[in-house]
Design a protein around this motif. Structure first.
Motif, short mmCIF file in Angstrom:
data_model
loop_
_atom_site.label_atom_id
_atom_site.label_comp_id
_atom_site.label_asym_id
_atom_site.label_seq_id
_atom_site.Cartn_x
_atom_site.Cartn_y
_atom_site.Cartn_z
N TYR A 30 6.24 -12.20 -49.30
CA TYR A 30 6.11 -12.13 -49.98
C TYR A 30 6.44 -12.08 -51.49
CZ TYR A 30 7.09 -7.61 -50.06
OH TYR A 30 7.87 -5.97 -49.66
N GLN A 73 5.61 -19.28 -54.11
CA GLN A 73 4.29 -18.94 -55.70
C GLN A 73 5.32 -19.31 -56.18
OE1 GLN A 73 1.24 -20.60 -55.68
NE2 GLN A 73 1.11 -20.45 -53.26
N GLY A 130 4.03 -16.08 -48.71
CA GLY A 130 3.96 -15.19 -50.63
C GLY A 130 4.73 -15.49 -51.75
N ALA A 179 -7.38 -15.69 -47.42
CA ALA A 179 -7.68 -16.52 -49.18
C ALA A 179 -6.54 -17.32 -49.62
CB ALA A 179 -8.11 -15.84 -49.65
N ASP A 180 -5.36 -16.35 -49.49
CA ASP A 180 -4.06 -17.21 -50.05
C ASP A 180 -3.37 -18.04 -49.03
OD1 ASP A 180 -4.15 -15.85 -52.30
OD2 ASP A 180 -3.36 -13.68 -51.29
N SER A 181 -3.34 -18.37 -47.97
CA SER A 181 -2.82 -19.07 -46.65
C SER A 181 -3.67 -20.32 -45.93
CB SER A 181 -2.14 -18.10 -45.57
OG SER A 181 -1.42 -19.02 -44.61
N LYS A 225 -2.03 -27.94 -54.27
CA LYS A 225 -1.31 -26.51 -55.11
C LYS A 225 -0.17 -27.19 -56.71
CE LYS A 225 -0.77 -24.17 -51.08
NZ LYS A 225 -2.51 -23.33 -50.58
N THR A 259 0.62 -8.40 -46.56
CA THR A 259 2.19 -9.41 -46.35
C THR A 259 2.77 -8.58 -46.97
OG1 THR A 259 2.27 -9.58 -48.97
CG2 THR A 259 0.78 -11.55 -48.14
N GLU A 264 -7.31 -9.24 -41.74
CA GLU A 264 -6.26 -9.05 -42.40
C GLU A 264 -5.13 -8.47 -42.85
OE1 GLU A 264 -9.08 -10.31 -45.30
OE2 GLU A 264 -7.54 -12.21 -45.09
#
Length: 340
Positions: free
Chosen positions: A205, A234, A231, A41-43, A257, A80, A77
């Motif tokens: 992360y 961000q 991560g 979901a984050d990548s 983004k 991270t 999954e």
């Protein structure tokens, strides 16, 4: 198609619990696990890997004549925290349930190699990585010379301070020998005298550390940054927004983004590479012990030039120069050196 999608913690615990009862030579030839070193979901890059494998497995299962011939697919999954990847990957191999474990990350070959030695029938396919000589591992590497050089050239053209930066999650051979030097060369070729500040997060992360490093770069005059830190990117984005810096993005279309902050995006076609790697495995055509390199000319690496945000954010003269550069790489007019 039989498929399960579970979290890394749940699956790792279950596999470790059952590993003692599984013989090391019991690997089903056509059972596949996808090891995601992060959270999909984050990548989107990792999500594309899973999607490519799912598509290959679905097409294969539709071609067989009996349910017993279908490929079983599991997606894990791993999160991270890189410190946990080795134990979770070991759990997958120790379970004896998967003939193939497929993953994607430049650091995975180093993690997978000792696990392969421990479980000599386990096979691994690792995308976005390079390793030759291990007969249990096949890797797919993107021509990141092109990708890094294009990103660096864009950063050099856009920078007004002639100082650009690269923030990496960690140091590894592709980062040290290709990504960093070719990014720096692209920036300097675009604007003579441009320097590259290179800094390391230490993991994939820590967004706070990413922001801290970007803040420090801003203090030295850097105004365009390439983050390759998972991560932690961000935090780089947050710092860039705060200080009015800009970002060149790697491996996907990331304009949404941070519109106006992200000024360019390169893409690696992970979906296609993952699908083709699995198709080759199921057909018995994998060249174990080798690395296949896919590049800009092949359509596995690309530079987004038609995105509305790119057109709105980047001046026309810079877009024209980038178009000329990418066309010269595509048609072979510009051949980057194999080493710097």
């Amino acid at each position: 198609m039989k498929m399960a999608h579970v979290s890394g913690a749940m699956l790792a615990a279950a596999l470790l619990f059952g590993a003692a009862g599984c013989a090391k030579d019991s690997y089903p030839e056509k059972s596949i696990a996808v090891f995601i070193p992060g959270i999909m979901a984050d990548s989107p890059t990792y999500a594309h890997v899973a999607e490519g494998v799912q598509e290959a497995v679905k097409e294969y299962n539709e071609s067989v004549s009996a349910p017993a011939q279908e490929v079983q697919l599991y997606i894990m999954e791993a999160g991270t925290n890189q410190a946990e990847w080795s134990s979770k990957l070991t759990a997958l191999a120790a379970s004896g349930k998967y003939g193939l474990i497929l993953s994607s990350n430049p650091s995975l070959p180093e993690i997978a190699a000792p696990i392969a030695e421990q479980f000599p029938r386990q096979r691994f396919i690792i995308l976005d990585a390079a390793l030759d000589g291990n007969r249990q591992i096949y890797t797919v590497s993107y021509n990141q010379r092109d990708q890094a050089y294009i990103s660096g050239y864009m950063a050099g053209l856009f920078s007004t301070t002639h100082k650009v930066g690269l923030i990496a999650a960690q140091e590894y051979p592709i980062m040290n020998n290709i990504l960093h030097p070719y990014f720096a060369k692209g920036a300097e070729d675009a604007a003579a005298g441009t320097s590259c500040d290179f800094r390391i997060v230490g993991n994939w992360y820590d967004a706070s550390k990413g922001a801290e490093l970007a803040d420090a770069m801003y203090g030295t005059g850097v105004d365009v940054i390439l983050p390759i830190c998972g991560g932690a990117s961000q935090g780089v984005i947050s710092s860039a927004r705060e200080h009015g810096m800009h970002i060149v993005w790697f491996d996907e279309n990331g304009f949404k983004k941070a519109p106006g902050t992200i000024i360019s995006c390169c893409m690696t076609n992970q979906h296609r590479a993952a699908k083709e790697a699995v198709q080759g495995y199921l057909a018995g055509d994998t060249a174990w012990g080798s690395t296949k390199t896919l590049g800009y000319k092949d359509g596995y690496v690309d530079y987004f030039q038609d995105d509305p945000t790119y057109i709105q954010t980047v001046p026309e003269n810079i877009r024209a120069q980038m178009q000329a550069l990418t066309e010269s790489i595509r048609n072979g007019t510009l051949e980057l050196p194999q080493s710097l």
